[in-house]
Design an enzyme around this catalytic site. Structure first.
Site, PDB file in Angstrom:
ATOM      1  N   MET A   1      -4.865  -8.304 -25.133  1.00 33.19           N
ATOM      2  CA  MET A   1      -3.506  -8.832 -25.220  1.00 33.19           C
ATOM      3  C   MET A   1      -3.368  -9.891 -26.300  1.00 33.19           C
ATOM      4  SD  MET A   1      -2.379  -9.050 -21.216  1.00 33.19           S
ATOM      5  CE  MET A   1      -3.788 -10.047 -20.769  1.00 33.19           C
ATOM      6  N   VAL A   4      -7.846 -15.339 -30.392  1.00 31.54           N
ATOM      7  CA  VAL A   4      -7.849 -16.777 -30.704  1.00 31.54           C
ATOM      8  C   VAL A   4      -8.622 -16.981 -31.998  1.00 31.54           C
ATOM      9  CG1 VAL A   4      -8.452 -19.084 -29.921  1.00 31.54           C
ATOM     10  CG2 VAL A   4      -7.762 -17.363 -28.262  1.00 31.54           C
ATOM     11  N   LYS A  19      -3.727 -19.113 -30.917  1.00 26.15           N
ATOM     12  CA  LYS A  19      -3.756 -17.925 -30.065  1.00 26.15           C
ATOM     13  C   LYS A  19      -2.603 -17.019 -30.461  1.00 26.15           C
ATOM     14  CE  LYS A  19      -4.119 -16.474 -25.251  1.00 26.15           C
ATOM     15  NZ  LYS A  19      -5.567 -16.322 -25.045  1.00 26.15           N
ATOM     16  N   ASP A 117      -4.365 -17.602 -13.661  1.00 26.20           N
ATOM     17  CA  ASP A 117      -5.540 -16.928 -14.217  1.00 26.20           C
ATOM     18  C   ASP A 117      -6.679 -17.925 -14.415  1.00 26.20           C
ATOM     19  OD1 ASP A 117      -6.971 -14.722 -15.090  1.00 26.20           O
ATOM     20  OD2 ASP A 117      -6.290 -14.865 -17.160  1.00 26.20           O
TER      21      ASP A 117
END
Length: 505
Positions: A1, A4, A19, A117
């Site tokens: 997804m 970085v 990011k 997360d």
């Protein structure tokens, strides 16, 4: 997804981390614009949190197809690598990592924000032993609707650290992060996550139905109270977990290392160091230079907004009409936080000038509550909405559409604050009014939305049977009202199929 990158801020000549997120890889083309909007909003909300355990965000925006987040470059090792290099991980280190994470989560949940997360890859251990949490708000952007799947068919988040309510697509709250903290703590103490498997679905099934192995069966030297805390954090029912990150910290505090100067300097990446030598200088770093004298602002330095200048006690009464115009302009430019501050400062003045029950004050208070919600400040919005709902209901009755709207917004605030029981009760209280409106031929969308939210809250509270029964009934009603291909029944069908698949697993 996303990726970085190490980058350089050319203006301030410093290393930063950038990011990049690809909306097209997470959402469909139709959802990409909505994802960008949520991304900017979430960055604005997370920027409100000020804690040394959170990575500093310098900038955010979009460039062509990419969403970017410019962050502080954090020196150190992520917790997954730190664990691998020091296995078996000393249990006092695990306690100090968890205690520092509790301090971060307490600040985050007060906003309120749910990380969603939390895992070792999102925790950095710096050379001075302090930990820094990464990716705050990113999971929320990618998964505002907790039942949404990516194009890969996987739920947003990391299955190994996903709470039962997340696995079932239920509403999330601070209790969700506490479960992930329990998984992380179990991994540090035992060397492995409590629930593993060859497929994501198999892992989620184990989160839902299997008890975790007590860590003392693997490492007998772990203190009994620490094992008991890990088992509480991993409770399937959120109501059986500790009430807050603050409570977890208080339970960890007796296990922290004694706050005394050790015989030798703490070594690199030693997470006990902040508790052994709080705020002590890092021994092999150069002395910190004395602070520079504050510079004189240049003549063209921007002044405070006129309404705030006028709002100071020594400058007379604020110009309410002028402030309202400025708020409109700020909202049009997306500068919501500043608009909130101005609205909050002029409300008391307007109430004194026009009266609390006046239309002017009512409009201002309504705008204030709506702007607070848009800014993610649900804790401050809740009392304003309750006051608006009570005043409106007293004048026009409980079934008044505006009073019901205020109560619906208040229930949303409760849901965002993680108060699942109170939110569910409020949704159930107002649902009959909307269902009666549906019976008279009005749009059923709001009644359907309330039932949908109530189903997610039931999942979050662990009442899976009732939740699935209600979602199945909602699927039948939405298909009859909208047809089988409408987004809502499609989403409900997908969610129910996922639940059935987990039970079959």
């Amino acid at each position: 997804m996303g990726q970085v990158w190490t980058a350089y801020d050319q203006r301030l000549d410093r290393r930063v981390a950038v990011k990049l997120l690809r909306p097209d890889r997470v959402a469909g083309a139709a959802d990409a614009d909505e994802l960008r909007r949520r991304f900017v909003r979430e960055c604005r909300v997370t920027a409100q949190v000020d804690h040394p355990g959170l990575v500093t965000v310098h900038d955010a925006g979009s460039d062509s197809d990419d969403l970017y987040l410019v962050m502080q470059y954090v020196e150190g090792a992520d917790l997954a690598d730190h664990l691998a290099e020091h296995e078996p991980y000393p249990w006092p280190w695990a306690v100090t990592i968890a205690a520092q994470l509790c301090a971060v989560l307490s600040a985050v949940h007060a906003v309120p924000i749910v990380h969603r997360d939390l895992k070792p890859r999102n925790v950095m251990v710096k050379p001075d032993g302090t930990v820094t949490v990464l990716d705050l708000g990113v999971a929320s952007v990618l998964d505002t609707d907790t039942t949404r799947l990516t194009h890969t068919g996987s739920p947003i988040g990391s299955p190994a650290y996903m709470s039962p309510e997340q696995a079932m697509g239920g509403a999330v709250g601070p209790y969700t992060d506490l479960y992930a903290l329990g998984v992380l703590l179990h991994e540090l103490l035992s060397g492995d996550v409590p629930f593993a498997g060859s497929t994501a679905l198999g892992v989620l099934h184990r989160h839902l139905y299997e008890p975790p192995q007590p860590v003392r069966q693997i490492r007998p030297e772990v203190p009994v109270p620490l094992e008991a805390l890990v088992l509480r954090l991993l409770s399937k029912d959120p109501q059986h977990r500790p009430a807050s990150a603050q409570e977890v910290y208080e339970l960890l505090a007796p296990l922290l290392p004694v706050r005394a100067v050790p015989t030798g300097p703490a070594g690199p990446l030693d997470p006990t160091r902040p508790f052994l030598r709080p705020h002590a200088p890092w021994p092999d770093r150069v002395a910190t230079p004395p602070p520079a004298q504050p510079a004189t602002p240049p003549s063209n330095f921007p002044k405070l907004s006129a309404s705030l200048e006028q709002g100071r006690p020594h400058a007379g009464r604020p110009d309410v009409a002028g402030a309202v115009d400025e708020v409109k302009q700020l909202l049009g430019e997306g500068r919501i936080t500043q608009a909130v501050d101005i609205l909050g400062s002029i409300l008391p003045v307007a109430a004194e000038e026009h009266g609390e029950k006046s239309p002017v004050v009512r409009i201002l208070r309504k705008q204030y509550a709506a702007t607070l919600m848009d800014d993610g400040q649900y804790r401050r919005a809740l009392p304003e909405l309750r006051r608006l709902a009570e005043d409106r209901a007293a004048e026009s009755g409980l079934a008044d559409p505006q009073a019901l709207q205020f109560r619906f917004d208040a229930a949303q605030c409760l849901e965002q604050l993680g108060e699942a029981v109170a939110a569910l009760a409020e949704y159930r209280a107002i649902l009959p009014y909307y269902e009666n409106a549906y019976a008279t031929g009005n749009d059923p969308a709001r009644a359907f939305e309330i039932r949908h939210r109530a189903g997610h809250l039931l999942l979050a509270l662990g009442d899976h049977a009732t939740a699935q029964q209600q979602l199945q009934s909602l699927l039948y009603d939405t298909e009859r009202a909208y047809g089988p291909h409408h987004p809502l029944p499609v989403e409900l069908r997908r969610s129910l199929e996922r639940h059935h698949e987990m039970r079959r697993t």
